[in-house]
Each structure stands twice: as C-alpha cells, then as structure tokens.
Design a protein around this motif. Structure first.
Motif, short mmCIF file in Angstrom:
data_model
loop_
_atom_site.label_atom_id
_atom_site.label_comp_id
_atom_site.label_asym_id
_atom_site.label_seq_id
_atom_site.Cartn_x
_atom_site.Cartn_y
_atom_site.Cartn_z
N LYS A 1 0.80 -1.23 0.00
CA LYS A 1 0.00 0.00 0.00
C LYS A 1 0.84 1.29 0.00
N HIS B 1 -7.27 -3.91 -3.46
CA HIS B 1 -5.95 -4.49 -3.72
C HIS B 1 -6.14 -5.94 -4.17
N SER C 1 -6.81 0.15 -0.96
CA SER C 1 -5.58 -0.62 -1.12
C SER C 1 -5.37 -1.47 0.14
#
Lengths: 152, 344
Positions: free
Chosen positions: B115, B236, B295
């Motif tokens: 991230k 993600h 994310s």
C-alpha cells in the motif's frame, strides 16, 4: 578530449570515484537525450557538442530530443560479454540487438534495442526511447540508468 | 482548503508474461490446482533491465503528458515500493531527474508492503490541499519478489502507476480518504533477504479481509454513501479470490468490480496493484461517475479513496491504455528466461 584535460580529470578523481562522477556527468544525455542546438544555424546534435559540426559556432544551447525515431540499421550480437573481472557489468543477456536509430529530429544515435527478439526487428521500424538499467557494478555497485530503444 | 484530485494518470505494465502452467511445469506442480486456488492465469514479468525506478519513469512520463503539465510545475514526488533498487539512495531522485521535476522538490521513497503507493497519494494530496504545492506526483511501482516454488511465485509481478494530483484541470476529484492500520504479521521480508515470507492462511481473514473491510466501511461513513452509490470499486489484488470475496462481503457487485480487476492476467504488482486497477477504471469511466478504491499493505493497513470523475476525463486518457498493455505485443516467457529477467 584533450590530453591535458584527461590528465587533470584523472588526477581529480580516484579509480573508485570515476564511475559515480562519470555517471553523474552523463545524466542529462543518458536520462533525457539532451544534446545541443546551434543558435546560429539551428543544427541539432547528440550527444552535446562543444561547437557546431555544421557551422563551427560555439553559441549552442541544450536541446532534449523527443526520443522517437526509426531503425537505420542494426546488428544482433550473440557473444555474452559479462566476463569475470569486468568493472561494470552490463544489464542485458545475449543475444541482444544494437541499432543505429535516426531520431525524428535528424541526428543518429547508437543504442541497444530492449524487449525484442531478433525476428521482430527490421530496418525502418519506428522505435522510442525508454529509460533502462545500462550497467551495475555487481551486487554492491552503482546502477547506471540510461536510454535504450523499444519498438514503438 | 483547496479542492484536490487527479490531474493526470499513467500506468506501465511490461510486455513479458509467464503463465501459471509454465511455473507449474518447472516445479512439477498441478497447474489447475494452483490456478483454482489463486484465481490467477498469468503474470507480468519485467525485462532484464527494468526495475522499480525505470517503470516509475515510464508511468510518470505518461501521467505528466496526460496532465499536460511540465515537470517544473511539480512540487512533490513520493514513490511507494517494496523493491526500491537501493537500500540507501532514493528511487525518487532518479525518477525526478528523468521527469525533469523542479529542484525544490519535496520527495522521498516510501515502504508499506503493497500500500506504499496509496500512502504516497495521501501525502501528495494533503500537500496540495494545504496549499504547500500546486501539484505533485504519487507513484506505486514494484518488481515483486517471490521465493521459487512458493505459491507466491504464481502471482508476484511487475508494474507501475503514477498519478498527478493537483487542484486544477482535474479529471477526477478526490472527495475523501482514510486509513486503517494494526500490527498484523501476515507477510514480511527482513533486511538483506531476497524473498518475503508469509503466514499462508493467516493472510486472509485477520489481515486482508479485516483491514479492507474496516477501511471500506469508514469510507462509506465518511462519504455518507452505501455500496450501491459507487459506479466502480477497486480493491488491492494479491490474487483473484480476495478482492472478489471482499466485494461480495461488503455488498458490491461483480459489475462494480470488473473494470479494475486485472490480477488474473497481470498478477499482483504489489504497490502498483490497486493503482493500475484505478487507471484501468479511469480509462473506461464516464463523467460524473463515483469510484471507490481501497488498497491493502501487509503488516498491515488499508487506504481508502473516493473519487468523482469530471467531464475532462475523456480528453486526458494516456496511450497505450491499460487494456492495450494487457493485450498488445505480449511475449510469453519460458521459466528459464523468467528467472534471468527477475534475478536481482
């Protein structure tokens, strides 16, 4: 390069300092294809010149090329070259292609063609410049980045 | 406070791919079982001379061109990666020099597993909103490493994405951002170790799912929205299963997820994973559409972002598009060549 200048340079830098110094000095041309433009006759050159090759003028300014061009000619090299003991190991594997690229603005430039196989390459094909790793001095050395060309 | 958002974006995916079948062949494993458990078919592989910095330059050049902004107008550059080429010496300066950014640049390299690219976005976004800079660049870029014959080898891939964040000529406005983080040991790589280790099953429920869902719920509260209010959602993508399950759990549909879900074909580009998903959505979204991106970085944390596209988006799309980079000029590698390209 004048012998006196070269001598002065080698006395300024030790062996260990030469790679970083040379890498740093070449960054504008290696990263951004910065050459020169003659303020007298507009002639463009790569790499940067001290005087215009066409009219001799020393009144030049920096010019960064767009990085697009065409393959003028090329050769495929099949000899692996990362021999033991080489100071700087080039980051590529054989076979690899070296081309003379004619930039859209006129000058010719010799560089590696990255990311392609021999069968894909042909004279006249359009290419564009990309930033790639050129060499690295083993696992603990300085990484030198610079231009290579890929098929556009 | 200034309004802020995306003024330009650019993604880069290398042309090389390796199929899960080829990795399975090399190790004598069952390809179908691997594909079924990971929901990944192939992954992007870097060229032998590509790294996090060179890919960041490719994405950055595209993003600046799409934004129509010269390098000198950029006041900050933050690059998130877990594969910075040097332990000491910034990736950011190589990239800044190549993009010819201003010399008074605020810059640094960031690391927060997958991230760090979205952490870079939050830093640049807050600098723009505070008026410290007019515009800045946030990049997520990775050449992901995986222990040979680890299941991770079928997903760890390479890619980069850059966003120009500013306050003018926005193609998408950033409505809100938030984060959620705890100390959760699901995945790590110690200093000077070439490959990461992970907690297997532990990477799911207490790690990915918990952080992604906490962060998503906070984003929904923050924007006073429900899942149905967003046109697109991006999570993600460590494999093809996690983001699909997370979407289902949180009440999003497959249709909301599909434009940004790329992992089956390109693998997990770590810091670039959710960002390339966002670029893919921006390539296809219409004006006035709402996008939610969350994310995830192991260790562990999640960053959420809510965007609203503008009428400028259609005129600011970079070429080649993400979908072109996923279908044109691909070159499939044998395992031996893949090892040569990814050896570091």
């Amino acid at each position: 390069m004048l012998a006196a200048q070269e001598q002065q340079r080698s006395s300024t830098f030790s062996e260990g300092e030469k790679v970083p110094a040379r890498t740093w000095r070449n960054m504008p041309s290696f990263y951004n294809l910065t050459g020169s433009r003659c303020n007298g006759c507009s002639h463009l050159e790569f790499p940067k010149a001290a005087a215009c090759r066409k009219c001799g003028s020393q009144d030049l300014s920096e010019h960064s090329f767009s990085g697009t061009g065409k393959i003028e000619t090329y050769t495929i090299i099949r000899q692996p070259f990362n021999e033991e003991g080489m100071a700087e190991q080039l980051v590529c594997s054989s076979p690899y292609a070296i081309a003379i690229v004619r930039l859209d603005e006129g000058p010719m430039i010799t560089a590696q063609l990255a990311d392609c196989e021999a069968g894909e390459i042909a004279i006249g094909k359009p290419v564009k410049a990309v930033l790639r790793k050129i060499s690295e001095g083993g696992d603990d050395g300085l990484i030198r980045y610079g231009y290579k060309f890929v098929l556009a | 406070m200034e309004k802020a958002g995306i003024a330009g974006y650019g993604a880069y995916i290398p042309r090389f791919r390796i199929k899960v079948e080829e990795i399975a062949r090399a190790w004598g494993r069952d390809a179908e079982a691997l594909k079924k458990s990971l929901c990944v078919n192939e992954k992007a592989v870097p060229g032998i001379d590509e790294d996090t910095a060179t890919m960041a330059v490719e994405a950055g050049r595209k993003a600046l061109a799409a934004a129509g902004m010269p390098g000198e107008s950029i006041g900050a550059l933050f690059i998130g990666s877990e594969s910075h080429p040097y332990a000491v010496k910034p990736t950011a300066t190589v990239v800044a020099e190549s993009l010819r950014l201003s010399r008074g640049l605020f810059s640094a390299d960031l690391e927060f597993a997958c991230k760090a690219g979205t952490s870079a976005m939050q830093i640049v976004y807050s600098m723009v909103r505070s008026g410290m800079i007019k515009a800045g660049v946030a990049i997520g870029s990775d050449v992901a490493q995986a222990n040979p014959n680890d299941a991770l080898e079928c997903t760890a891939s390479a890619g980069s994405a850059a966003l120009v964040l500013g306050s003018e000529n926005l193609l998408a406005e950033l409505d809100a951002t938030c984060s959620f983080a705890t100390d959760t040991p699901d995945f790590w790589r110690r200093q000077e170790q070439p490959y990461p280790k992970h907690g297997g099953q532990f990477t799911g429920k207490p790690a990915y799912y918990r952080h992604v869902s906490e962060c998503t719920q906070r984003m929904l509260q923050l924007t006073d929205s429900g899942p149905q209010d967003f046109d697109h959602v991006i999570f993600h993508q460590p494999n093809g299963k996690f983001p699909v399950e997370a979407a289902k759990m949180l009440g999003f549909t497959e249709k909301q997820l599909e434009k940004g879900l790329l992992v089956r074909q390109i693998g997990n580009c770590y810091s670039a994973s959710s960002l390339i998903g966002l670029c893919s959505v921006l390539d296809q979204a219409g004006p006035g559409e709402r996008i939610l991106m969350v994310s995830y970085g192991s260790g562990a944390g999640a960053d959420g972002f809510a965007f609203r596209t503008t009428s400028l988006l259609a005129g600011k799309r970079p070429v080649p598009s993400v979908s072109q980079m996923m279908s044109d000029n691909l070159q499939y590698l044998k395992y031996e060549k893949y090892i040569m390209n990814t050896r570091r």
